[in-house]
Scaffold this active site. Structure first.
Site, PDB file in Angstrom:
ATOM      1  N   TYR A  29      -1.539  -0.447  11.079  1.00  0.00           N
ATOM      2  CA  TYR A  29      -1.826  -1.201   9.789  1.00  0.00           C
ATOM      3  C   TYR A  29      -0.630  -0.895   8.960  1.00  0.00           C
ATOM      4  O   TYR A  29      -0.154  -1.834   8.281  1.00  0.00           O
ATOM      5  CB  TYR A  29      -3.289  -0.588   9.246  1.00  0.00           C
ATOM      6  N   LYS A  84       2.513  -3.511   7.364  1.00  0.00           N
ATOM      7  CA  LYS A  84       2.519  -3.442   5.846  1.00  0.00           C
ATOM      8  C   LYS A  84       4.103  -3.409   5.527  1.00  0.00           C
ATOM      9  O   LYS A  84       4.580  -4.069   4.645  1.00  0.00           O
ATOM     10  CB  LYS A  84       1.452  -2.751   4.942  1.00  0.00           C
ATOM     11  N   THR A  87       0.807  -1.173  -0.057  1.00  0.00           N
ATOM     12  CA  THR A  87       0.326  -0.068   0.136  1.00  0.00           C
ATOM     13  C   THR A  87       0.749   1.244  -0.020  1.00  0.00           C
ATOM     14  O   THR A  87       2.050   1.160   0.494  1.00  0.00           O
ATOM     15  CB  THR A  87      -0.942   0.049   1.274  1.00  0.00           C
ATOM     16  N   ASP A  88       0.262   2.339  -0.464  1.00  0.00           N
ATOM     17  CA  ASP A  88       1.096   3.669  -0.718  1.00  0.00           C
ATOM     18  C   ASP A  88       1.005   4.194   1.037  1.00  0.00           C
ATOM     19  O   ASP A  88       1.997   4.935   0.976  1.00  0.00           O
ATOM     20  CB  ASP A  88       0.197   4.661  -1.492  1.00  0.00           C
ATOM     21  N   GLU A  89       0.350   3.555   1.905  1.00  0.00           N
ATOM     22  CA  GLU A  89       0.432   4.181   3.141  1.00  0.00           C
ATOM     23  C   GLU A  89       1.724   3.945   3.923  1.00  0.00           C
ATOM     24  O   GLU A  89       1.879   4.510   5.123  1.00  0.00           O
ATOM     25  CB  GLU A  89      -0.847   3.543   4.003  1.00  0.00           C
TER      26      GLU A  89
END
Length: 339
Positions: A153, A157, A125-127
């Site tokens: 979260y 990741k 994810t870009d997060e």
């Protein structure tokens, strides 16, 4: 070609299963999913009888079940979508995110090492990059942007990504990683922004928006994402990270207003609620690398994609209404209780 798709009963995973079975009718697709709250077996109903498809109910954290599946199927590739993914839930209960997103990834890669595969692909994810300031629209995440996580979260990741790259360097496991922006489209679980707003608006319920709604996300139509992963697993360079972005930056509040307009609902339904802890302000991806290397570009403009998405939710009310009622979790027993 046999591909294990983990998390294939979830939103993006199921769309990927459909894409692959449709595009490669001679491929065998094995879906491994533990059917947690976000996995919905009824989503896969259209392919359940396809002879090239198999569903296996198990968690990627169950080493014995994973190794048994590899022993049976001898997969050529693994695409790992399986993850706990809702930021709010990670703030409430971080432990399950570490267990699934980090330990589960390790178990999958251990199986890949033992049984040999041509590609292990990690869907990230870009997060993991943190966020960008609203007043710098010139800034974008690239693959070289340092990891700077904001939530349990995104930290889980990012940890998984580092582990994947470590397995590449230490063991020579043929890996790739993709980091995508926010997805939207059919089969999106109703707790997420777009489907939640559609469902609430259709039921004339309040539309809860965090803070002032100024937070900006880069939206990617799920079908475009699936095409990008297809390209990466077949043609991407091993050991590489690829950013997949939609070039569709939108403030949350603007999306909610678009949904109100499309459904002919009053904006008075919008209700501002206390902001999320550590809420990232802006995500924006530069997908130049995947474009230059693999020729991928997003095909769906947000204005078109949101219309298609709303139309799908209008035509598939039973799917999301059974989720909201909780009945969808009984589907597995109905399907498999007598098998």
């Amino acid at each position: 070609m046999t591909i294990i798709v983990t998390g294939g009963a979830g939103f993006i995973g199921s769309n990927f299963v459909f894409h692959m079975l449709n595009k490669y009718p001679d491929y065998r697709i094995i879906c491994l999913d533990s059917l947690t709250y976000a996995g919905n077996l009824s989503t896969l109903a259209p392919v359940m009888d396809n002879p090239c498809f198999r569903f296996v109910k198990a968690s990627i954290t169950d080493r014995e079940a994973v190794f048994k599946l590899f022993e049976e199927e001898k997969p050529d590739m693994v695409v790992n979508f399986a993850a706990e993914s809702h930021v709010d839930r990670s703030i409430e209960n971080p432990g399950i995110f570490l267990e699934t997103n980090i330990m589960g990834t390790q178990i999958m890669m251990d199986a890949c090492r033992k049984y040999g595969i041509t590609r292990y692909h990690q869907v990230s994810t870009d997060e993991v990059y943190g966020d960008l300031p609203l007043d710098r629209p010139d800034l974008f995440f690239t693959e070289e942007t340092p990891i700077h996580t904001s939530s349990p979260y995104s930290a889980s990741k990012a940890s998984a990504d580092l582990l994947v790259l470590a397995y590449y360097r230490t063991y020579g496991l043929p890996v790739t990683i993709s980091r995508c922006s926010n997805n939207y489209g059919p089969y999106h679980f109703p707790e997420k922004l777009i489907p939640l707003m559609i469902a609430n608006a259709l039921n004339d319920k309040p539309l809860p928006v965090y803070g002032t709604g100024e937070n900006v996300r880069d939206w990617l139509y799920v079908e475009d994402h699936c095409k990008a992963i297809d390209l990466i697993i077949h043609k991407g360079r091993t050991g590489e990270v690829y950013n997949i972005g939609g070039h569709n930056e939108m403030a949350n509040i603007d999306i909610v207003k678009i949904i109100c307009k499309e459904l002919n609902k009053p904006e008075s339904l919008i209700t501002y609620v206390t902001d999320r802890k550590g809420h990232d302000m802006r995500y924006a991806i530069d997908p130049a690398k995947i474009h230059n290397e693999l020729g991928w570009l997003p095909e769906t403009r947000f204005a078109d994609g949101i219309k298609k998405t709303i139309k799908w939710y209008l035509e598939n009310r039973e799917w999301w209404e059974t989720i909201i009622s909780g009945e969808y979790q009984n589907y597995y027993e109905k399907m498999y209780g007598n098998r």
